[in-house]
Design an enzyme around this catalytic site. Sequence first.
Site, PDB file in Angstrom:
ATOM      1  N   GLY A 181      27.832 -27.355 -29.624  1.00 22.94           N
ATOM      2  CA  GLY A 181      28.107 -28.404 -28.648  1.00 22.94           C
ATOM      3  C   GLY A 181      28.328 -27.792 -27.283  1.00 22.94           C
ATOM      4  O   GLY A 181      28.513 -26.570 -27.154  1.00 22.94           O
ATOM      5  N   SER A 205      26.672 -21.824 -31.140  1.00 22.62           N
ATOM      6  CA  SER A 205      27.202 -22.947 -30.382  1.00 22.62           C
ATOM      7  C   SER A 205      26.768 -24.253 -31.033  1.00 22.62           C
ATOM      8  O   SER A 205      25.595 -24.434 -31.360  1.00 22.62           O
ATOM      9  CB  SER A 205      26.702 -22.900 -28.938  1.00 22.62           C
ATOM     10  OG  SER A 205      27.111 -24.047 -28.226  1.00 22.62           O
ATOM     11  N   GLY A 262      20.783 -21.916 -12.743  1.00 23.02           N
ATOM     12  CA  GLY A 262      21.923 -22.816 -12.856  1.00 23.02           C
ATOM     13  C   GLY A 262      22.649 -22.590 -14.166  1.00 23.02           C
ATOM     14  O   GLY A 262      22.105 -22.869 -15.232  1.00 23.02           O
ATOM     15  N   HIS A 263      23.847 -22.039 -14.107  1.00 23.51           N
ATOM     16  CA  HIS A 263      24.622 -21.789 -15.315  1.00 23.51           C
ATOM     17  C   HIS A 263      25.665 -22.896 -15.466  1.00 23.51           C
ATOM     18  O   HIS A 263      26.561 -23.035 -14.641  1.00 23.51           O
ATOM     19  CB  HIS A 263      25.287 -20.409 -15.241  1.00 23.51           C
ATOM     20  CG  HIS A 263      24.301 -19.288 -15.306  1.00 23.51           C
ATOM     21  ND1 HIS A 263      24.660 -17.954 -15.258  1.00 23.51           N
ATOM     22  CD2 HIS A 263      22.957 -19.307 -15.432  1.00 23.51           C
ATOM     23  CE1 HIS A 263      23.560 -17.205 -15.347  1.00 23.51           C
ATOM     24  NE2 HIS A 263      22.534 -18.018 -15.444  1.00 23.51           N
ATOM     25  N   LYS A 311      23.620 -19.392 -20.849  1.00 25.59           N
ATOM     26  CA  LYS A 311      24.366 -18.179 -20.491  1.00 25.59           C
ATOM     27  C   LYS A 311      25.727 -18.480 -19.866  1.00 25.59           C
ATOM     28  O   LYS A 311      26.700 -17.760 -20.096  1.00 25.59           O
ATOM     29  CB  LYS A 311      23.527 -17.333 -19.535  1.00 25.59           C
ATOM     30  CG  LYS A 311      22.267 -16.752 -20.191  1.00 25.59           C
ATOM     31  CD  LYS A 311      21.400 -16.008 -19.196  1.00 25.59           C
ATOM     32  CE  LYS A 311      20.724 -16.918 -18.208  1.00 25.59           C
ATOM     33  NZ  LYS A 311      19.746 -17.839 -18.821  1.00 25.59           N
ATOM     34  N   ASP A 317      17.518 -20.905 -19.246  1.00 26.89           N
ATOM     35  CA  ASP A 317      18.198 -22.134 -19.702  1.00 26.89           C
ATOM     36  C   ASP A 317      18.757 -22.004 -21.115  1.00 26.89           C
ATOM     37  O   ASP A 317      18.901 -23.002 -21.826  1.00 26.89           O
ATOM     38  CB  ASP A 317      17.248 -23.342 -19.640  1.00 26.89           C
ATOM     39  CG  ASP A 317      16.578 -23.485 -18.281  1.00 26.89           C
ATOM     40  OD1 ASP A 317      17.303 -23.503 -17.280  1.00 26.89           O
ATOM     41  OD2 ASP A 317      15.336 -23.573 -18.234  1.00 26.89           O
TER      42      ASP A 317
END
Length: 419
Positions: A410, A408, A40-41, A16, A13
Amino acid sequence: MKVDVVLGLQWGDEGKGKVVDVLTPGYEVVARFQGGPNAGHTLEFNHEKYVLRSIPSGIFQGDKVNVIGNGVVLDPALFKAEAEALAKSGHDLTKRLYISKKAHLILPTHRLLDAAYEAAKGDKKVGTTGKGIGPAYTDKISRTGLRVGDILNDFETKYAQAKARHEQILKSLDFSYSLADAEKEWMEGVEYLKRFTLIDSENFINGLLKAQKSVLCEGAQGTMLDIDFGSYPFVTSSNTVCAGACTGLGIAPNKIGNVFGIFKAYCTRVGSGPFPTELFDATGDTLCDLGHEFGSVTGRRRRCGWLDLVALKYSVMINGVTSLIMMKADVMNTFDTIKVAVAYKINGETVHEFPYEIGAGVEPVYKEFKGWKCDINNIRSYEEFPDELKNYIEFIEQECGVPVKIISVGPDREATIVR
């Protein structure tokens, strides 16, 4: 030509999907090398949100070639639903997605076995996603699995044999179930798979490298969930580390180039298992709420805690990370004080290396940092960052011995600072 690898350094999580989407313009091929639909990407751009489970995250970038490698386990029913949803949004995959014949199939009975095994564990549950991942990899290792290539040759016989074997196990576990609807959807998924180009992915990938094509290898889950090097037995069933790109795509070790390691500015974990820096107070709740920490596949609330540098440095070492990517720095905007675990105390002894086990007796040793207490979501250059955030990033770089190249701030693809 060498491949570059992008993977998670924590308990999954890490973000990625967004990173692969951001990096993909620099590559001609994106190849997924392990895991299954338990991963889940999530990607967000143009005010739309997408969650990819089995399909590589480079699928949204123009005419890039995308590959599902032999190390992946694939559920045809879930794959069909995912691909059809993308097609409805204007992303036709049939000409851009190639699937390894050697990728193993997740059968409907694998899901049932997953549930039955978890139920049998009682209060010692691992906390699987129930997608049949573990049983599918178990069949792979025990040499009884079905592969994508099998759908092209006498598949009905092979499937019937595998199903009968699984049903015997379910009977021995006294597990009641209904299979008809799931099996119908699954068979429809098998037919749908035949629309795609099925390849010998090891030959395909190495042929691309010989032709000087640039390839980005995409991992799923995170290093601390690796079957060998994670917090066993609370791990996934595949090798989530950089070496998994070699076995999951058929690439020689000397073909590995850059290794991009992704981590959050804090830590999260889904399901059971040890988590030394987990917070059980209002701070943990705030991290969860601000970070929207709910599983993109399961919807489960993620456990949250401070950044664990002991585990992070271990992951950097195991993977040979050449560049770090820090996600969700903006989630930390409001904290007066931010903590980082720089060591563990185990039985009164201070330990700096990640140990064999990280059970209840492990106490994190923290270093405190002053929070930046300002909104960084609209910042688009490193120079604009507040000094407190720069201090935080530079400390991580110093401890890990690897530069933080991307930050990152956001969820959108534009909210990404490249140094």
